[in-house]
Design a protein around this motif. Sequence first.
Motif, PDB file in Angstrom:
ATOM      1  N   SER A  98     -30.236 -94.260 107.999  1.00  0.00           N
ATOM      2  CA  SER A  98     -28.967 -93.527 107.890  1.00  0.00           C
ATOM      3  C   SER A  98     -27.884 -94.413 107.281  1.00  0.00           C
ATOM      4  CB  SER A  98     -28.531 -93.000 109.261  1.00  0.00           C
ATOM      5  OG  SER A  98     -28.155 -94.055 110.131  1.00  0.00           O
ATOM      6  N   TYR A  99     -27.925 -95.715 107.594  1.00  0.00           N
ATOM      7  CA  TYR A  99     -26.971 -96.662 107.008  1.00  0.00           C
ATOM      8  C   TYR A  99     -27.169 -96.762 105.497  1.00  0.00           C
ATOM      9  CZ  TYR A  99     -25.105-101.285 105.713  1.00  0.00           C
ATOM     10  OH  TYR A  99     -24.457-102.326 105.082  1.00  0.00           O
ATOM     11  N   ILE A 100     -28.417 -96.844 105.070  1.00  0.00           N
ATOM     12  CA  ILE A 100     -28.722 -96.940 103.641  1.00  0.00           C
ATOM     13  C   ILE A 100     -28.262 -95.684 102.911  1.00  0.00           C
ATOM     14  CG2 ILE A 100     -30.641 -96.903 101.979  1.00  0.00           C
ATOM     15  CD1 ILE A 100     -30.036 -99.665 103.017  1.00  0.00           C
ATOM     16  N   GLU A 101     -28.511 -94.529 103.491  1.00  0.00           N
ATOM     17  CA  GLU A 101     -28.084 -93.276 102.859  1.00  0.00           C
ATOM     18  C   GLU A 101     -26.561 -93.188 102.776  1.00  0.00           C
ATOM     19  OE1 GLU A 101     -30.131 -90.493 105.350  1.00  0.00           O
ATOM     20  OE2 GLU A 101     -31.943 -90.506 104.082  1.00  0.00           O
ATOM     21  N   ALA A 102     -25.889 -93.646 103.827  1.00  0.00           N
ATOM     22  CA  ALA A 102     -24.425 -93.652 103.816  1.00  0.00           C
ATOM     23  C   ALA A 102     -23.897 -94.637 102.773  1.00  0.00           C
ATOM     24  CB  ALA A 102     -23.889 -94.004 105.204  1.00  0.00           C
ATOM     25  N   GLY A 137     -34.235 -99.533  97.010  1.00  0.00           N
ATOM     26  CA  GLY A 137     -34.180-100.007  98.384  1.00  0.00           C
ATOM     27  C   GLY A 137     -32.860-100.714  98.623  1.00  0.00           C
ATOM     28  N   PRO A 138     -32.729-101.431  99.745  1.00  0.00           N
ATOM     29  CA  PRO A 138     -31.489-102.157 100.016  1.00  0.00           C
ATOM     30  C   PRO A 138     -31.080-103.093  98.889  1.00  0.00           C
ATOM     31  CG  PRO A 138     -32.885-102.146 101.963  1.00  0.00           C
ATOM     32  CD  PRO A 138     -33.703-101.555 100.854  1.00  0.00           C
ATOM     33  N   SER A 139     -32.044-103.764  98.252  1.00  0.00           N
ATOM     34  CA  SER A 139     -31.723-104.722  97.190  1.00  0.00           C
ATOM     35  C   SER A 139     -31.110-104.033  95.980  1.00  0.00           C
ATOM     36  CB  SER A 139     -32.985-105.486  96.768  1.00  0.00           C
ATOM     37  OG  SER A 139     -33.484-106.264  97.826  1.00  0.00           O
ATOM     38  N   GLY A 140     -31.761-102.964  95.521  1.00  0.00           N
ATOM     39  CA  GLY A 140     -31.248-102.262  94.346  1.00  0.00           C
ATOM     40  C   GLY A 140     -29.898-101.629  94.587  1.00  0.00           C
ATOM     41  N   LEU A 141     -29.720-101.033  95.761  1.00  0.00           N
ATOM     42  CA  LEU A 141     -28.435-100.402  96.084  1.00  0.00           C
ATOM     43  C   LEU A 141     -27.322-101.435  96.200  1.00  0.00           C
ATOM     44  CD1 LEU A 141     -29.581 -97.780  98.748  1.00  0.00           C
ATOM     45  CD2 LEU A 141     -29.246 -97.455  96.287  1.00  0.00           C
ATOM     46  N   ALA A 142     -27.652-102.615  96.760  1.00  0.00           N
ATOM     47  CA  ALA A 142     -26.637-103.668  96.899  1.00  0.00           C
ATOM     48  C   ALA A 142     -26.150-104.143  95.537  1.00  0.00           C
ATOM     49  CB  ALA A 142     -27.216-104.841  97.694  1.00  0.00           C
ATOM     50  N   VAL A 143     -27.065-104.321  94.583  1.00  0.00           N
ATOM     51  CA  VAL A 143     -26.662-104.754  93.242  1.00  0.00           C
ATOM     52  C   VAL A 143     -25.815-103.676  92.568  1.00  0.00           C
ATOM     53  CG1 VAL A 143     -27.462-105.393  90.937  1.00  0.00           C
ATOM     54  CG2 VAL A 143     -28.654-106.264  92.945  1.00  0.00           C
ATOM     55  N   SER A 144     -26.257-102.429  92.677  1.00  0.00           N
ATOM     56  CA  SER A 144     -25.505-101.338  92.064  1.00  0.00           C
ATOM     57  C   SER A 144     -24.086-101.265  92.619  1.00  0.00           C
ATOM     58  CB  SER A 144     -26.235-100.009  92.304  1.00  0.00           C
ATOM     59  OG  SER A 144     -25.553 -98.943  91.680  1.00  0.00           O
ATOM     60  N   SER A 184     -24.488 -98.853  86.314  1.00  0.00           N
ATOM     61  CA  SER A 184     -25.901 -99.189  86.408  1.00  0.00           C
ATOM     62  C   SER A 184     -26.702 -97.910  86.549  1.00  0.00           C
ATOM     63  CB  SER A 184     -26.168-100.101  87.609  1.00  0.00           C
ATOM     64  OG  SER A 184     -25.845 -99.442  88.823  1.00  0.00           O
ATOM     65  N   LEU A 185     -27.972 -97.993  86.228  1.00  0.00           N
ATOM     66  CA  LEU A 185     -28.905 -96.898  86.445  1.00  0.00           C
ATOM     67  C   LEU A 185     -30.031 -97.432  87.319  1.00  0.00           C
ATOM     68  CD1 LEU A 185     -30.124 -94.093  85.987  1.00  0.00           C
ATOM     69  CD2 LEU A 185     -31.207 -94.996  83.919  1.00  0.00           C
ATOM     70  N   VAL A 186     -30.236 -96.800  88.480  1.00  0.00           N
ATOM     71  CA  VAL A 186     -31.280 -97.228  89.415  1.00  0.00           C
ATOM     72  C   VAL A 186     -32.501 -96.342  89.224  1.00  0.00           C
ATOM     73  CG1 VAL A 186     -31.887 -97.619  91.825  1.00  0.00           C
ATOM     74  CG2 VAL A 186     -29.528 -97.977  91.055  1.00  0.00           C
ATOM     75  N   LEU A 187     -33.643 -96.962  88.952  1.00  0.00           N
ATOM     76  CA  LEU A 187     -34.901 -96.241  88.804  1.00  0.00           C
ATOM     77  C   LEU A 187     -35.754 -96.453  90.047  1.00  0.00           C
ATOM     78  CD1 LEU A 187     -35.798 -97.245  85.122  1.00  0.00           C
ATOM     79  CD2 LEU A 187     -34.565 -95.200  85.909  1.00  0.00           C
ATOM     80  N   GLU A 188     -36.286 -95.381  90.597  1.00  0.00           N
ATOM     81  CA  GLU A 188     -37.087 -95.453  91.830  1.00  0.00           C
ATOM     82  C   GLU A 188     -38.370 -94.647  91.669  1.00  0.00           C
ATOM     83  OE1 GLU A 188     -38.911 -95.778  95.199  1.00  0.00           O
ATOM     84  OE2 GLU A 188     -37.128 -97.008  94.824  1.00  0.00           O
ATOM     85  N   ARG A 189     -39.495 -95.254  91.990  1.00  0.00           N
ATOM     86  CA  ARG A 189     -40.778 -94.576  91.804  1.00  0.00           C
ATOM     87  C   ARG A 189     -41.032 -93.471  92.823  1.00  0.00           C
ATOM     88  NH1 ARG A 189     -45.406 -98.908  93.812  1.00  0.00           N
ATOM     89  NH2 ARG A 189     -44.564 -99.275  95.907  1.00  0.00           N
ATOM     90  N   ASN A 190     -40.430 -93.579  94.014  1.00  0.00           N
ATOM     91  CA  ASN A 190     -40.613 -92.559  95.035  1.00  0.00           C
ATOM     92  C   ASN A 190     -39.512 -91.507  94.965  1.00  0.00           C
ATOM     93  OD1 ASN A 190     -43.022 -93.358  96.788  1.00  0.00           O
ATOM     94  ND2 ASN A 190     -41.894 -95.288  96.659  1.00  0.00           N
ATOM     95  N   ASP A 191     -39.496 -90.623  95.950  1.00  0.00           N
ATOM     96  CA  ASP A 191     -38.538 -89.507  95.926  1.00  0.00           C
ATOM     97  C   ASP A 191     -37.401 -89.691  96.913  1.00  0.00           C
ATOM     98  OD1 ASP A 191     -39.926 -89.209  98.256  1.00  0.00           O
ATOM     99  OD2 ASP A 191     -40.568 -87.142  97.907  1.00  0.00           O
ATOM    100  N   CYS A 192     -37.184 -90.931  97.382  1.00  0.00           N
ATOM    101  CA  CYS A 192     -36.138 -91.155  98.372  1.00  0.00           C
ATOM    102  C   CYS A 192     -35.629 -92.586  98.295  1.00  0.00           C
ATOM    103  CB  CYS A 192     -36.674 -90.884  99.779  1.00  0.00           C
ATOM    104  SG  CYS A 192     -38.016 -92.000 100.266  1.00  0.00           S
ATOM    105  N   LEU A 193     -34.506 -92.829  98.937  1.00  0.00           N
ATOM    106  CA  LEU A 193     -33.977 -94.182  99.061  1.00  0.00           C
ATOM    107  C   LEU A 193     -34.815 -94.964 100.057  1.00  0.00           C
ATOM    108  CD1 LEU A 193     -30.199 -93.254  99.458  1.00  0.00           C
ATOM    109  CD2 LEU A 193     -31.296 -94.076  97.362  1.00  0.00           C
ATOM    110  N   ALA A 194     -34.868 -96.286  99.886  1.00  0.00           N
ATOM    111  CA  ALA A 194     -35.526 -97.174 100.861  1.00  0.00           C
ATOM    112  C   ALA A 194     -36.874 -96.612 101.291  1.00  0.00           C
ATOM    113  CB  ALA A 194     -34.624 -97.399 102.066  1.00  0.00           C
TER     114      ALA A 194
END
Length: 407
Positions: free
Chosen positions: A95-99, A26-33, A43-53
């Motif tokens: 769209s901002y998060i994906e960008a 989500g926004p938190s994980g992407l911001a740290v990365s 860094s390696l981001v692990l996400e349980r779902n199939d999409c960002l945020a």
Amino acid sequence: MRGFKEDIKDETKGVWVDGAIIVGAGPSGLAVSACLKKNNITSLVLERNDCLASLWQKRTYDFLKLHLPQNFCELPFFGFPRNFPKYPTKHHFISYIEAYAQHFGIQPRFKQVVERAEFDSLSGFWRVFSQDCEYVSRWLVVATGENAEPFIPEIGGIERFDGPVVHTSEYRSGGEFKKQRVLVVGCGNSGMEVSLDLCKHNAIPHLVVRNSVHVLPREMFGCSTFGIAMALLKWFPLRLVDKFLILMCNSILGKTEKLGLRRPKTGPIELKNATGKTPILDGGALSHIKSGEIKVMVGVKEITSNGAKFMDGQEREFDAIVLATGYKSNVPFWLKGNELITEDGLQKASNGNGWKGKNGLYTVGFSKKGLLGTASDALNIARDIADHLKSCKDCNNSCRSIAVLQT
């Protein structure tokens, strides 16, 4: 660029991750990365779902907007596009998060459900177990936030209700409830917004207000109320600013107590700092409460097969129930030996560095300060890891495995 290695075949060691493991895209994980990348740390981001945020994409209603102006919601090193509205919509924010992820080259590993994470004191590394893999790293960043799972309160008799019962994570539009009598349980920003949306779709919302609550205008004098408060806090004591806010609210909105919305004795900012309880920023629901289109009800005593009984003795029939009861963290279920998050999934009290734990453990997005707090935590975490790397240049085996981006 080396982000993580998959050449370790021994299952007892797992997959070695250069840099930090971040749980949550989500926004938190992407911001740290992104902040780590700015410091040349992978860094390696692990996400349980199939999409960002995924919370924004899969569990929010269609009409959602950011409660604060975009300048208070930007993630580090990447602003919103100039053509975005002052209060970006859900779709603008996605769209901002994906960008953001594309700009920083962040490629999470999706469908990785973290089942357990624990610090191995013998090796000095974190071991993170998903459903099909084990990851090992010097640092672990918990970025799943406070809103990982819907919170469903225990309400007597709710299992007997004949109509639909939906949490706001499943609610999309009031169009599904046209001309229906809907009981909305929970008077936070979500409860108010859902009630307003139901009105716009010719439904009849009844909003349950069990506790006292602060309602503030979203804007004062053409400026964000939050922005005005932040500016005043630079010059005046917190309680004086709270008094000013309540005085202005009474002038602009009228005394909400007359509408069944009792104000807490503690001021809005002081209450937010002490408990994390966010004031309601009115987006138009209050005028519908004044007109009677949104009916305010006291606490629910019991749900019946066709309605509800209330604490004041009233009993009414309803066609549907919407639970605007918020979310909870799932961290206590999978993070072992954790001194940062309580059993209730809240950040433990600290002296301003609640984002940092022992043995390379960090949390981001648990400060109850919204995206502004997320950005601050992310910058602090990246700076702390970078400082550790600088001090560890000449270390021996314990730090030899830590890799920095090769440029």
